[in-house]
Scaffold this active site. Structure first.
Site, short mmCIF file in Angstrom:
data_model
loop_
_atom_site.label_atom_id
_atom_site.label_comp_id
_atom_site.label_asym_id
_atom_site.label_seq_id
_atom_site.Cartn_x
_atom_site.Cartn_y
_atom_site.Cartn_z
N ARG A 50 0.86 -1.29 -0.13
CA ARG A 50 0.03 -0.13 0.09
C ARG A 50 0.87 1.37 -0.05
NH1 ARG A 50 2.55 1.70 3.75
NH2 ARG A 50 1.06 3.36 3.94
N GLY A 51 0.21 2.48 0.06
CA GLY A 51 1.04 3.66 0.06
C GLY A 51 1.08 4.00 -1.44
N ALA A 52 0.73 5.40 -1.97
CA ALA A 52 0.64 5.88 -3.21
C ALA A 52 1.91 5.31 -4.38
CB ALA A 52 0.38 7.18 -3.37
N ARG A 95 -7.40 -0.04 -6.84
CA ARG A 95 -7.53 1.18 -5.82
C ARG A 95 -7.87 2.53 -6.30
NH1 ARG A 95 -4.06 1.41 -0.56
NH2 ARG A 95 -5.97 2.15 0.14
N GLN A 200 -1.76 2.05 9.94
CA GLN A 200 -0.38 2.14 9.29
C GLN A 200 0.68 2.86 10.12
OE1 GLN A 200 -3.33 2.76 8.02
NE2 GLN A 200 -3.40 2.36 5.80
N ASP A 241 -2.11 11.15 -1.40
CA ASP A 241 -2.57 10.10 -2.68
C ASP A 241 -2.92 10.82 -3.90
OD1 ASP A 241 -2.93 8.80 0.24
OD2 ASP A 241 -2.83 7.27 -1.55
N ASN A 251 -5.38 12.53 1.52
CA ASN A 251 -4.52 11.64 2.16
C ASN A 251 -5.22 10.68 3.02
OD1 ASN A 251 -1.57 10.70 2.53
ND2 ASN A 251 -1.83 11.78 4.65
N LYS A 252 -4.39 9.90 3.62
CA LYS A 252 -5.31 8.96 4.78
C LYS A 252 -6.17 9.81 5.73
CE LYS A 252 -4.81 5.47 4.99
NZ LYS A 252 -5.70 4.67 3.97
O1 MRU Z 1 -4.42 3.07 2.47
P1 MRU Z 1 -2.88 3.41 2.27
O2 MRU Z 1 -2.04 2.90 3.39
O3 MRU Z 1 -2.21 3.00 0.82
O4 MRU Z 1 -2.74 4.61 2.52
C1 MRU Z 1 -1.48 5.57 2.45
C2 MRU Z 1 -1.44 6.84 2.47
O5 MRU Z 1 -2.47 7.61 2.65
C3 MRU Z 1 -0.19 7.48 2.43
O6 MRU Z 1 -0.14 8.74 3.38
C4 MRU Z 1 0.17 8.14 0.96
O7 MRU Z 1 -0.04 7.09 0.32
C5 MRU Z 1 1.46 8.71 0.98
S1 MRU Z 1 2.63 7.31 0.58
C6 MRU Z 1 4.00 7.99 0.35
#
Ligand code: MRU
Length: 352
Positions: A50-52, A95, A200, A241, A251-252
């Site tokens: 996960r993570g953009a 996603r 996370q 994101d 973002n999250k």
């Molecule tokens: O749902 P996730 O864990 O994929 O969400 C991740 C985030 O929101 C991060 O802050 C974002 O992707 C930046 S990661 C460098």
């Protein structure tokens, strides 16, 4: 202070993509083998990765695995391209919020559309995926450089979710700024939001910081405002994101609340993200699709699988929120910092 470690969430071996299973961290360090594009798509959907930026890189390798499969059974180039196009569409449907996924797939599609025979196209797709991975690490180090320059010699930084090596091809974005500041000898302490419901922060960011010996306190999300009011936090740095043309940033979930709290307490609030996280085709955050995830993430305790809510509880679980650009002190990218971002400044920045 520990040495900065080179944590990498993925390994490419030409036939197989290995992913560290982020669902199992920090208690177990296991690797998942992806042998097909469908394995990669499922790994993204199931949060193995996960993570953009990380999902963009991994999806690019998914296209390579799919193209290698398609090359074996395609009758001709046209047939091959049509098959790979379907594979790209499958990976794009994993996603919806992080634009890096679509950005990486667009790069792969461009290679697919260029000339050559099937063998050449497969080789070019593999080279492109390797480049996307390598460039992501370089980009993150540049973000770290520009971000560290903004910080004073002693900072207490609040961060949310995981934006580290695990969320990228390596080094991280917001956590990359923290790494760079530590590498530059700054005295940094991190307050890590646990980041309900998927944790996370508690599971992944705390793990990364611990590996590196960077001092941190893990806090629950509802403690952030209190620590700000006590004057304990000097700055907030989070990832992104998707960033709209006017600077509104998805973002999250929980990021928006932090931005409001930071504004109330006069604390700088930074977004750290590569330029691939900008979506200049949308004018504001209202157009960003927000992923709604399973109610199970809210009604079950993530690590122990024990239920924490009554049966039948009605749940809402948006995975992201949008922070209005007015609440953002600056967006730190690999090409420099956009201070007090708005549409005019962002368009100027990209024109340059
Ligand atoms: O749902 P996730 O864990 O994929 O969400 C991740 C985030 O929101 C991060 O802050 C974002 O992707 C930046 S990661 C460098």
């Amino acid at each position: 202070m520990g040495r900065i470690k080179d944590i990498r969430p993925l390994k490419w071996t030409e036939e197989v993509l290995l992913l560290i299973d982020q669902r199992k961290l920090p208690l177990q360090e296991e690797w998942v083998e992806c042998k097909s594009y469908e394995d990669v798509a499922k790994a993204i959907e199931d949060m193995v990765v996960r993570g953009a930026p990380a999902i963009g890189v991994v999806a690019a390798y998914g296209v390579v695995l799919g193209a290698k499969e398609a090359a074996k059974s395609s009758e001709n180039l046209m047939d091959f391209k049509a098959r790979v196009e379907l594979i790209i569409n499958r990976l794009a449907a994993t996603r919806p919020t992080a634009v890096n996924l679509f950005w990486a797939l667009k790069r792969m599609r461009r290679i697919l559309e260029a000339g050559g025979n099937i063998e050449d196209v497969v080789a070019a797709l593999e080279t492109e995926a390797i480049n996307i991975e390598r460039q992501d690490v370089e980009t993150n180090k540049k973000i770290g450089f520009f971000g560290a320059e903004l910080l004073s010699s002693k900072e207490v930084i609040l961060t949310h979710c995981n934006t580290g090596a695990l969320a990228t091809a390596g080094y991280g974005t917001a956590l990359g700024v923290i790494r760079a500041a530590v590498e530059n000898g700054k005295d940094v302490t991190v307050y890590v939001d646990e980041t309900r419901p998927y944790l996370q922060g508690a599971r992944l960011t705390a793990w990364e910081l611990q590996q590196e010996g960077i001092p941190y306190y893990l806090i629950t999300d509802n403690m952030a405002g209190w620590f700000m009011s006590l004057g304990e936090i000097t700055c907030v740095i989070v990832g992104a994101d998707r960033i709209a043309r006017n600077g509104d940033t998805a973002n999250k979930i929980g990021t928006y609340s932090l931005s409001v709290l930071a504004k109330e307490h006069g604390i700088p609030f930074y977004i750290a993200a590569p330029t691939s996280t900008f979506d200049l085709s949308i004018s504001s955050g209202k157009e960003i699709p927000i992923e709604e995830r399973s109610a199970d993430e809210v009604v079950f305790c993530h690590c122990k699988d024990c239920r924490i809510a009554p049966y039948g509880a009605k749940v809402k679980n948006p995975a992201f929120d949008v922070t209005p650009h007015e609440n953002i002190t600056g967006i730190i990218t690999e090409k420099g910092v956009i201070h007090s971002p708005d549409e005019k400044k962002i368009l100027e920045f990209f024109r340059e």
